[in-house]
Design a protein around this motif. Structure first.
Motif, PDB file in Angstrom:
ATOM      1  N   MET A   1      17.313 -11.822  20.092  1.00 18.88           N
ATOM      2  CA  MET A   1      17.526 -11.309  21.549  1.00 18.88           C
ATOM      3  C   MET A   1      16.568  -9.614  21.410  1.00 18.88           C
ATOM      4  SD  MET A   1      20.852 -11.007  24.346  1.00 18.88           S
ATOM      5  CE  MET A   1      20.854 -12.620  23.547  1.00 18.88           C
ATOM      6  N   GLU A   2      15.152  -9.514  22.468  1.00 16.53           N
ATOM      7  CA  GLU A   2      15.174  -8.604  22.621  1.00 16.53           C
ATOM      8  C   GLU A   2      16.003  -7.290  23.211  1.00 16.53           C
ATOM      9  OE1 GLU A   2      11.522  -7.582  21.762  1.00 16.53           O
ATOM     10  OE2 GLU A   2      11.114  -9.654  21.060  1.00 16.53           O
ATOM     11  N   TYR A   3      15.366  -6.629  22.484  1.00 15.08           N
ATOM     12  CA  TYR A   3      15.669  -4.590  23.190  1.00 15.08           C
ATOM     13  C   TYR A   3      16.432  -4.667  25.557  1.00 15.08           C
ATOM     14  CZ  TYR A   3      16.580  -0.400  24.422  1.00 15.08           C
ATOM     15  OH  TYR A   3      17.383   1.251  25.147  1.00 15.08           O
ATOM     16  N   GLY A   4      15.325  -5.098  25.831  1.00 18.67           N
ATOM     17  CA  GLY A   4      14.882  -5.629  27.017  1.00 18.67           C
ATOM     18  C   GLY A   4      16.405  -6.905  27.554  1.00 18.67           C
ATOM     19  N   ASP A   5      16.207  -7.527  26.775  1.00 21.04           N
ATOM     20  CA  ASP A   5      17.515  -8.771  26.829  1.00 21.04           C
ATOM     21  C   ASP A   5      18.758  -8.075  26.438  1.00 21.04           C
ATOM     22  OD1 ASP A   5      15.522 -10.587  27.601  1.00 21.04           O
ATOM     23  OD2 ASP A   5      14.650 -11.002  25.139  1.00 21.04           O
ATOM     24  N   LYS A   6      18.458  -6.871  25.506  1.00 15.96           N
ATOM     25  CA  LYS A   6      20.287  -7.182  25.690  1.00 15.96           C
ATOM     26  C   LYS A   6      20.607  -6.426  26.327  1.00 15.96           C
ATOM     27  CE  LYS A   6      19.544  -7.547  20.427  1.00 15.96           C
ATOM     28  NZ  LYS A   6      20.724  -8.027  19.821  1.00 15.96           N
ATOM     29  N   LEU A   7      19.306  -5.117  27.320  1.00 16.80           N
ATOM     30  CA  LEU A   7      19.858  -4.216  28.609  1.00 16.80           C
ATOM     31  C   LEU A   7      20.663  -5.265  29.304  1.00 16.80           C
ATOM     32  CD1 LEU A   7      17.445  -1.336  27.719  1.00 16.80           C
ATOM     33  CD2 LEU A   7      19.683  -1.186  27.241  1.00 16.80           C
ATOM     34  N   PHE A   8      19.414  -6.270  29.619  1.00 14.23           N
ATOM     35  CA  PHE A   8      19.913  -6.715  30.986  1.00 14.23           C
ATOM     36  C   PHE A   8      21.111  -7.273  30.593  1.00 14.23           C
ATOM     37  CE2 PHE A   8      21.044 -11.381  32.505  1.00 14.23           C
ATOM     38  CZ  PHE A   8      20.511 -11.342  33.850  1.00 14.23           C
ATOM     39  N   TRP A   9      21.565  -8.346  29.589  1.00 14.19           N
ATOM     40  CA  TRP A   9      23.020  -8.469  29.900  1.00 14.19           C
ATOM     41  C   TRP A   9      23.822  -7.450  30.085  1.00 14.19           C
ATOM     42  CZ3 TRP A   9      23.973 -12.700  30.923  1.00 14.19           C
ATOM     43  CH2 TRP A   9      22.913 -13.979  31.147  1.00 14.19           C
ATOM     44  N   LEU A  10      23.902  -6.160  28.814  1.00 20.46           N
ATOM     45  CA  LEU A  10      24.822  -4.764  29.255  1.00 20.46           C
ATOM     46  C   LEU A  10      24.917  -5.112  30.961  1.00 20.46           C
ATOM     47  CD1 LEU A  10      26.254  -2.835  28.025  1.00 20.46           C
ATOM     48  CD2 LEU A  10      24.444  -1.623  28.253  1.00 20.46           C
ATOM     49  N   SER A  11      23.774  -5.128  31.518  1.00 14.34           N
ATOM     50  CA  SER A  11      23.798  -4.761  32.987  1.00 14.34           C
ATOM     51  C   SER A  11      24.906  -5.881  33.505  1.00 14.34           C
ATOM     52  CB  SER A  11      22.310  -4.595  33.615  1.00 14.34           C
ATOM     53  OG  SER A  11      22.231  -6.067  33.883  1.00 14.34           O
ATOM     54  N   VAL A  12      24.511  -7.049  33.381  1.00 12.13           N
ATOM     55  CA  VAL A  12      25.632  -8.197  33.889  1.00 12.13           C
ATOM     56  C   VAL A  12      26.903  -7.922  33.110  1.00 12.13           C
ATOM     57  CG1 VAL A  12      26.038 -10.734  33.558  1.00 12.13           C
ATOM     58  CG2 VAL A  12      23.319 -10.324  33.819  1.00 12.13           C
ATOM     59  N   LEU A  13      26.809  -7.691  32.293  1.00 13.67           N
ATOM     60  CA  LEU A  13      28.790  -7.221  31.519  1.00 13.67           C
ATOM     61  C   LEU A  13      29.517  -6.222  32.426  1.00 13.67           C
ATOM     62  CD1 LEU A  13      28.367  -7.407  27.947  1.00 13.67           C
ATOM     63  CD2 LEU A  13      29.757  -8.561  28.837  1.00 13.67           C
ATOM     64  N   ILE A  14      28.605  -5.350  32.589  1.00 14.65           N
ATOM     65  CA  ILE A  14      28.742  -4.001  33.571  1.00 14.65           C
ATOM     66  C   ILE A  14      29.117  -4.465  35.011  1.00 14.65           C
ATOM     67  CG2 ILE A  14      28.131  -1.980  35.155  1.00 14.65           C
ATOM     68  CD1 ILE A  14      27.134  -1.379  32.102  1.00 14.65           C
ATOM     69  N   GLN A  15      27.817  -5.260  35.723  1.00 22.65           N
ATOM     70  CA  GLN A  15      27.899  -5.960  37.097  1.00 22.65           C
ATOM     71  C   GLN A  15      29.388  -6.958  36.915  1.00 22.65           C
ATOM     72  OE1 GLN A  15      24.742  -6.826  38.312  1.00 22.65           O
ATOM     73  NE2 GLN A  15      23.752  -5.825  36.570  1.00 22.65           N
ATOM     74  N   ARG A  16      29.920  -7.822  36.245  1.00 22.37           N
ATOM     75  CA  ARG A  16      30.789  -8.549  36.167  1.00 22.37           C
ATOM     76  C   ARG A  16      32.045  -7.697  35.900  1.00 22.37           C
ATOM     77  NH1 ARG A  16      30.474 -12.698  31.701  1.00 22.37           N
ATOM     78  NH2 ARG A  16      31.340 -11.827  31.160  1.00 22.37           N
ATOM     79  N   LYS A  17      32.306  -7.003  35.717  1.00 24.53           N
ATOM     80  CA  LYS A  17      33.751  -5.531  35.026  1.00 24.53           C
ATOM     81  C   LYS A  17      34.027  -4.988  36.596  1.00 24.53           C
ATOM     82  CE  LYS A  17      36.104  -5.000  32.296  1.00 24.53           C
ATOM     83  NZ  LYS A  17      37.616  -5.974  32.048  1.00 24.53           N
ATOM     84  N   TYR A  18      32.870  -4.426  36.874  1.00 24.05           N
ATOM     85  CA  TYR A  18      32.413  -4.282  38.465  1.00 24.05           C
ATOM     86  C   TYR A  18      33.335  -4.498  39.332  1.00 24.05           C
ATOM     87  CZ  TYR A  18      31.589  -0.385  41.818  1.00 24.05           C
ATOM     88  OH  TYR A  18      31.654   0.134  43.011  1.00 24.05           O
ATOM     89  N   ALA A  19      32.742  -5.830  39.777  1.00 23.69           N
ATOM     90  CA  ALA A  19      32.772  -7.021  40.722  1.00 23.69           C
ATOM     91  C   ALA A  19      34.061  -7.552  40.183  1.00 23.69           C
ATOM     92  CB  ALA A  19      32.270  -8.492  40.497  1.00 23.69           C
ATOM     93  N   GLN A  20      35.197  -7.691  39.386  1.00 23.98           N
ATOM     94  CA  GLN A  20      36.365  -7.948  38.594  1.00 23.98           C
ATOM     95  C   GLN A  20      37.599  -7.191  39.926  1.00 23.98           C
ATOM     96  OE1 GLN A  20      36.523  -8.770  34.561  1.00 23.98           O
ATOM     97  NE2 GLN A  20      36.096 -10.297  34.860  1.00 23.98           N
ATOM     98  N   ILE A  21      36.870  -5.650  39.678  1.00 24.51           N
ATOM     99  CA  ILE A  21      37.760  -4.200  39.777  1.00 24.51           C
ATOM    100  C   ILE A  21      37.141  -4.609  41.374  1.00 24.51           C
ATOM    101  CG2 ILE A  21      38.247  -1.658  39.875  1.00 24.51           C
ATOM    102  CD1 ILE A  21      37.047  -2.046  36.636  1.00 24.51           C
ATOM    103  N   CYS A  22      36.405  -4.388  41.738  1.00 21.93           N
ATOM    104  CA  CYS A  22      36.143  -4.783  43.573  1.00 21.93           C
ATOM    105  C   CYS A  22      37.021  -6.007  44.119  1.00 21.93           C
ATOM    106  CB  CYS A  22      34.653  -4.540  43.605  1.00 21.93           C
ATOM    107  SG  CYS A  22      33.451  -2.987  43.512  1.00 21.93           S
ATOM    108  N   ALA A  23      37.565  -6.900  43.210  1.00 23.67           N
ATOM    109  CA  ALA A  23      38.149  -7.839  44.159  1.00 23.67           C
ATOM    110  C   ALA A  23      39.568  -7.800  44.121  1.00 23.67           C
ATOM    111  CB  ALA A  23      37.528  -9.008  43.272  1.00 23.67           C
ATOM    112  N   GLU A  24      39.971  -6.760  43.303  1.00 24.64           N
ATOM    113  CA  GLU A  24      40.873  -6.651  42.889  1.00 24.64           C
ATOM    114  C   GLU A  24      41.905  -5.777  43.982  1.00 24.64           C
ATOM    115  OE1 GLU A  24      41.965  -5.371  39.197  1.00 24.64           O
ATOM    116  OE2 GLU A  24      41.455  -6.555  37.958  1.00 24.64           O
ATOM    117  N   PHE A  25      40.914  -4.872  44.581  1.00 25.20           N
ATOM    118  CA  PHE A  25      41.294  -3.535  45.735  1.00 25.20           C
ATOM    119  C   PHE A  25      40.514  -5.209  47.079  1.00 25.20           C
ATOM    120  CE2 PHE A  25      40.872  -0.718  41.812  1.00 25.20           C
ATOM    121  CZ  PHE A  25      41.653  -0.025  42.788  1.00 25.20           C
TER     122      PHE A  25
END
Length: 146
Positions: free
Chosen positions: A1-25
């Motif tokens: 997996m290329e560096y850009g791909d890894k950054l893409f998936w890192l952003s997905v992980l961050i967005q998913r965790k953020y969305a989970q927290i927001c949903a709790e509120f």
């Protein structure tokens, strides 16, 4: 997996965790971001639109939805009545502070599987990226009139 791909998936992980927290509120990520942005002080709508990378129309719709929940309010600036200021209501301020605290506490969980040295390196690199990035609006801070 290329560096850009890894950054893409890192952003997905961050967005998913953020969305989970927001949903709790019971908030969308956009509403939570808006509340966090105005929790400490009123901001110009034009500044917020540029800072959040939204069109003025999209921000206005987001503000409408959030205002219906009595979490934010609009008001004209005392210096220039054409300038619309957005601020958190007392309820919105409390909620914005709670969300911000929860995100600050739980977002680092994305690095929980790293060993302690790698966690410190991740924190150091993330801090360096943010500290050397221009987080100011990408467009001029022109007043938005309503």
């Amino acid at each position: 997996m290329e560096y850009g791909d890894k950054l893409f998936w890192l952003s997905v992980l961050i967005q998913r965790k953020y969305a989970q927290i927001c949903a709790e509120f019971d908030l969308t990520p956009s509403q939570a971001t808006l509340l966090c942005a105005v929790r400490n002080e009123p901001r110009q709508m034009a500044y917020l639109a540029a800072s959040l990378g939204m069109t003025k129309n999209a921000l206005s719709q987001l503000v409408d939805r959030t205002a219906r929940r009595e979490l934010v309010g609009r008001e004209s600036s005392a210096q220039d009545r054409r300038v619309v200021m957005l601020s958190a209501t007392p309820t919105g301020k409390v909620l914005g502070e709670a969300i911000y605290a929860e995100v600050s506490k739980r977002l680092p969980e994305i690095a929980r599987n790293l060993d302690p040295d790698d966690q410190r390196d991740f924190e150091r690199v993330a801090t360096a990226v943010v500290d050397t990035s221009d987080l100011s609006p990408t467009t001029s801070d022109q007043p938005i009139t309503q």
